[in-house]
Design a protein around this motif. Structure first.
Motif, mmCIF file in Angstrom:
data_model
loop_
_atom_site.group_PDB
_atom_site.id
_atom_site.type_symbol
_atom_site.label_atom_id
_atom_site.label_comp_id
_atom_site.label_asym_id
_atom_site.label_seq_id
_atom_site.Cartn_x
_atom_site.Cartn_y
_atom_site.Cartn_z
ATOM 1 N N ALA A 111 -5.370 -0.481 4.031
ATOM 2 C CA ALA A 111 -6.463 0.205 4.714
ATOM 3 C C ALA A 111 -6.890 -0.611 5.924
ATOM 4 O O ALA A 111 -6.855 -1.840 5.899
ATOM 5 C CB ALA A 111 -7.649 0.377 3.771
ATOM 6 N N LYS A 112 -7.249 0.082 6.967
ATOM 7 C CA LYS A 112 -7.809 -0.573 8.146
ATOM 8 C C LYS A 112 -9.315 -0.710 7.952
ATOM 9 O O LYS A 112 -9.912 -0.027 7.137
ATOM 10 C CB LYS A 112 -7.535 0.263 9.406
ATOM 11 C CG LYS A 112 -6.092 0.189 9.865
ATOM 12 C CD LYS A 112 -5.811 -1.154 10.459
ATOM 13 C CE LYS A 112 -4.397 -1.210 11.011
ATOM 14 N NZ LYS A 112 -4.002 -2.532 11.421
ATOM 15 N N LEU A 144 -1.988 7.568 17.018
ATOM 16 C CA LEU A 144 -2.967 6.640 16.463
ATOM 17 C C LEU A 144 -2.252 5.308 16.246
ATOM 18 O O LEU A 144 -1.716 5.043 15.179
ATOM 19 C CB LEU A 144 -3.544 7.184 15.160
ATOM 20 C CG LEU A 144 -4.221 8.552 15.268
ATOM 21 C CD1 LEU A 144 -4.635 9.048 13.896
ATOM 22 C CD2 LEU A 144 -5.400 8.495 16.213
ATOM 23 N N LYS A 145 -2.227 4.485 17.277
ATOM 24 C CA LYS A 145 -1.430 3.251 17.252
ATOM 25 C C LYS A 145 -1.833 2.316 16.119
ATOM 26 O O LYS A 145 -0.990 1.650 15.542
ATOM 27 C CB LYS A 145 -1.498 2.548 18.597
ATOM 28 C CG LYS A 145 -0.796 3.347 19.675
ATOM 29 C CD LYS A 145 -0.744 2.605 20.981
ATOM 30 C CE LYS A 145 -0.323 3.536 22.068
ATOM 31 N NZ LYS A 145 0.976 3.429 22.538
ATOM 32 N N ALA A 146 -3.103 2.274 15.789
ATOM 33 C CA ALA A 146 -3.543 1.407 14.699
ATOM 34 C C ALA A 146 -2.906 1.838 13.388
ATOM 35 O O ALA A 146 -2.514 1.007 12.570
ATOM 36 C CB ALA A 146 -5.070 1.425 14.581
ATOM 37 N N GLU A 177 3.587 -2.165 8.965
ATOM 38 C CA GLU A 177 3.273 -3.335 8.132
ATOM 39 C C GLU A 177 3.493 -3.008 6.656
ATOM 40 O O GLU A 177 4.053 -3.810 5.913
ATOM 41 C CB GLU A 177 1.826 -3.772 8.344
ATOM 42 C CG GLU A 177 1.544 -4.375 9.702
ATOM 43 C CD GLU A 177 0.056 -4.564 9.954
ATOM 44 O OE1 GLU A 177 -0.768 -4.324 9.045
ATOM 45 O OE2 GLU A 177 -0.298 -4.958 11.090
ATOM 46 N N ALA A 178 3.044 -1.838 6.230
ATOM 47 C CA ALA A 178 3.196 -1.429 4.839
ATOM 48 C C ALA A 178 4.668 -1.266 4.485
ATOM 49 O O ALA A 178 5.114 -1.689 3.413
ATOM 50 C CB ALA A 178 2.432 -0.134 4.582
ATOM 51 N N ARG A 179 5.441 -0.671 5.378
ATOM 52 C CA ARG A 179 6.874 -0.487 5.128
ATOM 53 C C ARG A 179 7.581 -1.834 5.007
ATOM 54 O O ARG A 179 8.397 -2.034 4.111
ATOM 55 C CB ARG A 179 7.505 0.346 6.237
ATOM 56 C CG ARG A 179 8.978 0.630 5.990
ATOM 57 C CD ARG A 179 9.516 1.628 6.948
ATOM 58 N NE ARG A 179 8.999 2.928 6.564
ATOM 59 C CZ ARG A 179 9.247 4.055 7.203
ATOM 60 N NH1 ARG A 179 10.019 4.041 8.263
ATOM 61 N NH2 ARG A 179 8.755 5.190 6.793
#
Length: 92
Positions: free
Chosen positions: A37-38, A56-58, A65-67
């Motif tokens: 989560a951000k 949505l670049k974030a 990152e999750a991958r």
């Protein structure tokens, strides 16, 4: 993946066979997963950006990152089982 030495690196592929290689043993299913989560500020900004459109670049960064974390966990689990490759990799 030219010049891949399977003793040093874990091969990952979405194919169900590896050209030029033979699967000699099956160790079972391996997986890697993560939930991320951000923080609130980025979520708020992403919501505003979503209203006007565009990437949505974030969240794209968060997905990458999750991958990467999921792949790392999958490789670690496969290595613990004694595997030198993971075939049929699939992301949802």
């Amino acid at each position: 993946m030219a010049n891949l030495n399977l003793r040093d690196e874990m091969m990952l592929t979405n194919l169900y066979e590896v050209p030029g290689r033979r699967i000699v043993e099956h160790f079972g299913l391996v997986h890697g997963g993560t939930v991320r989560a951000k923080h609130f500020g980025r979520d708020l900004f992403a919501g505003l950006q979503n209203a006007v459109g565009g990437e949505l670049k974030a969240y794209t960064e968060l997905m990458e990152e999750a991958r990467a974390e999921a792949i790392s966990r999958m490789q670690a689990q496969a290595k613990e089982l004694g595997a030198n490759a993971v075939v049929g990799v699939y992301f949802t």
